[in-house]
Design a protein around this motif. Structure first.
Motif, PDB file in Angstrom:
ATOM      1  N   GLN A 206       0.853  -1.190   0.000  1.00 26.73           N
ATOM      2  CA  GLN A 206       0.000   0.000   0.000  1.00 26.73           C
ATOM      3  C   GLN A 206       0.890   1.241   0.000  1.00 26.73           C
ATOM      4  O   GLN A 206       1.237   1.784   1.037  1.00 26.73           O
ATOM      5  CB  GLN A 206      -0.919  -0.010   1.232  1.00 26.73           C
ATOM      6  N   LYS A 208       2.095   4.884  -0.045  1.00 22.32           N
ATOM      7  CA  LYS A 208       1.477   6.126   0.426  1.00 22.32           C
ATOM      8  C   LYS A 208       1.187   7.076  -0.731  1.00 22.32           C
ATOM      9  O   LYS A 208       0.150   7.729  -0.764  1.00 22.32           O
ATOM     10  CB  LYS A 208       2.389   6.803   1.450  1.00 22.32           C
ATOM     11  N   ALA A 212      -2.401   8.574  -1.813  1.00 28.57           N
ATOM     12  CA  ALA A 212      -2.576  10.028  -1.784  1.00 28.57           C
ATOM     13  C   ALA A 212      -3.106  10.536  -3.125  1.00 28.57           C
ATOM     14  O   ALA A 212      -3.966  11.419  -3.169  1.00 28.57           O
ATOM     15  CB  ALA A 212      -1.252  10.709  -1.442  1.00 28.57           C
ATOM     16  N   GLU A 252       1.118  15.413   0.277  1.00 29.44           N
ATOM     17  CA  GLU A 252       1.909  14.180   0.112  1.00 29.44           C
ATOM     18  C   GLU A 252       2.389  14.027  -1.333  1.00 29.44           C
ATOM     19  O   GLU A 252       3.559  13.726  -1.590  1.00 29.44           O
ATOM     20  CB  GLU A 252       1.046  12.978   0.502  1.00 29.44           C
TER      21      GLU A 252
END
Length: 511
Positions: A206, A208, A212, A252
């Motif tokens: 997964q 990030k 995002a 992010e």
């Protein structure tokens, strides 16, 4: 206290008014949904829009099918009116003939700027022309095409094929939509950044960044669904709810992109010559771009490269599962080619090409797009457009128009793109205003050829070895739901089982 005494009866009356018309519309039959809804004072057709909020694309498509010129006007509220069209002459008018009068406009840029900045997909004018000019040059380079081929082949052989083989041996269920998104995400990051996020690994991490991007896309798009822009703007001001989530997600994504840009600039500064062909290296080497400008461009390309190709392939493999005779024809064409496709062989894959076009006719990766009128205008079918009105062309609805595709428009039929010549198929394309899946005119999608190149290599690599079998819940005659953010998706994913073709052949022989 006095203010409350005045507001409570007014709000109660408004609620009763809203409930009455919402109930009326939500309980209307499918035939009434196939007509332009009634417009009421002040609120326009708002109640019908709310009643069909869970199925906007089929609803709008139904209206378009019974509109004589495939164009209709929807009164959202006073004074907002939108024109929806599936008429090729109108599409050509707004995308080419009167191109300068139809821009992305304030509504689109204001809503999406937080995420996409000044990226090529949401801007107009000289800034757009500049990015377009650089992008055209880069997409036309032979070295970039070769790089793309190498990236796709490596991702296929080293990641996708082993994962599918392992899944086939274990007999487990896989979300093929997720797998394809991971594949195209790795690819576009390598092509755009020269960076490998390793998102398609056996552990299916997964990442990030990917999450995002997903949140940024979803929430940014949902802004358009608010009853009024003031709703999301208020949440943004207070930094609450979905807008707080969006702010964190965008931060992010942009932080990641900024770090990549800085690292790439440092590497380029240490070398006298450019030996990398990724897009980021080429953009930075142009000498005209600041960091924020490059970040905006790269984010836009990631979204386009990741979501459009994976969306097209998700629906393509689902359609093949329903049409085994078409899958067999494609497989025959693939087996005539070498194991690792060369460019000329991909050009000869006309039946596969036609099947991909046909799939995107029914399930276009970008199902709807809007322009804003700079000045008053009259469309070719006589529809009057006032300054500031939005004119929306509708590939999803156009793919369902009998006037364009015949009475068998609902059938998945690659042959409608082909004709026989001396015993073999020849591809016969449609003009880009009848089939605006890749836009048309000056803003035609730059990645069109790259997308077909990637899709054909994936289709050949997967189908040569595997059969993709849908694995929706037993006993359910499942018709996946088509939903759209920036691009289309299969709601809830595409659960499949993977079957090795050698195993399948052995089983059929024994039977």
């Amino acid at each position: 206290m006095l203010l409350l005494l005045i507001l409570i009866p007014l709000l109660s009356l408004l609620f009763f008014f809203f409930f009455f018309f919402f109930f009326l519309n939500s309980n209307s039959n499918s035939n009434s949904n196939s007509k332009v809804p009634k417009s009421y004072p002040l609120v326009g057709s708002l109640f019908a829009i709310i009643a069909n909020r869970k199925r906007p694309l089929p609803w709008l498509s139904d209206i378009m099918q019974v509109s004589p010129s495939a164009t209709f006007v929807l009164q959202y509220n006073y004074p907002t009116r939108h024109v929806f069209t599936g008429n090729p002459a109108v599409v050509e008018h707004i995308l080419k003939t009167n191109f300068s009068n139809y821009v992305k406009g304030h509504a689109v840029t204001h809503t999406l700027t937080d995420f996409l900045g000044h990226g090529i997909f949401i801007i107009d004018g000289d800034y757009w022309k500049f990015q377009r000019k650089i992008s055209i040059h880069e997409f036309n380079t032979k070295s970039l095409r070769k790089f793309i081929e190498t990236v796709v082949d490596t991702e296929l052989s080293d990641r996708l094929i082993p994962i599918l083989s392992s899944t086939a041996k274990q007999g487990t269920v896989l979300d093929f939509q997720d797998i394809l998104q991971r594949f195209t995400f790795d690819n576009i990051c390598k092509i755009s950044f020269g960076f490998d996020p390793t998102y398609l690994l056996p552990s299916l991490p997964q990442a990030k960044l990917a999450l995002a991007i997903e949140d940024s896309i979803r929430i940014s798009t949902e802004r358009f669904s608010e009853v009024h822009a003031i709703v999301w703007k208020f949440k943004k001001l207070l930094n609450i709810g979905s807008e707080k989530c969006l702010k964190n997600a965008i931060s992010e994504v942009r932080e990641f992109a900024l770090n990549i840009v800085k690292e790439k600039k440092q590497r380029l500064g240490e070398k006298e010559s450019l030996d990398s062909v990724d897009l980021l290296s080429r953009f930075l080497s142009s000498g005209h771009l600041d960091e924020n400008f490059v970040i905006d461009i790269v984010i836009s390309f990631i979204i386009a490269g990741r979501d459009t190709t994976s969306a097209a392939l998700t629906w393509f493999f689902w359609l093949l599962s329903k049409n085994p005779e078409i899958e067999s024809e494609i497989l025959n064409e693939i087996n005539e080619k070498s194991e690792v496709l060369v460019f000329d062989e991909m050009k000869d894959m006309v039946y596969t090409h036609a099947s991909l076009c046909e799939s995107m006719r029914l399930y276009p990766p970008i199902p709807i797009d809007a322009k804003e009128a700079v000045n008053d205008d009259v469309l070719p079918d006589g529809t009057v457009v006032k300054k500031g009105m939005r004119v929306i062309y509708f590939p999803y609805g156009m793919g369902r128009l009998e006037m364009l595709w015949g009475s068998d428009w609902a059938k998945f039929k690659p042959e409608r793109w082909l004709q026989k010549e001396e015993g073999s198929w020849k591809f016969v394309g449609r003009d880009s205003y009848t089939y605006p899946v890749f836009q048309a005119g000056p803003r035609t999608c730059l990645g069109k050829e790259m997308s077909f190149l990637q899709m054909k290599r994936i289709v050949a690599g997967v189908l040569r070895r595997f059969k993709v079998v849908p694995a929706f819940e037993e006993g359910v005659n499942h018709e996946p739901e088509f939903i759209s953010y920036f691009t289309s998706k299969m709601k809830g994913g595409f659960p499949v089982k993977i079957v090795e073709r050698d195993h399948l052949h052995h089983h059929e022989t024994e039977s």
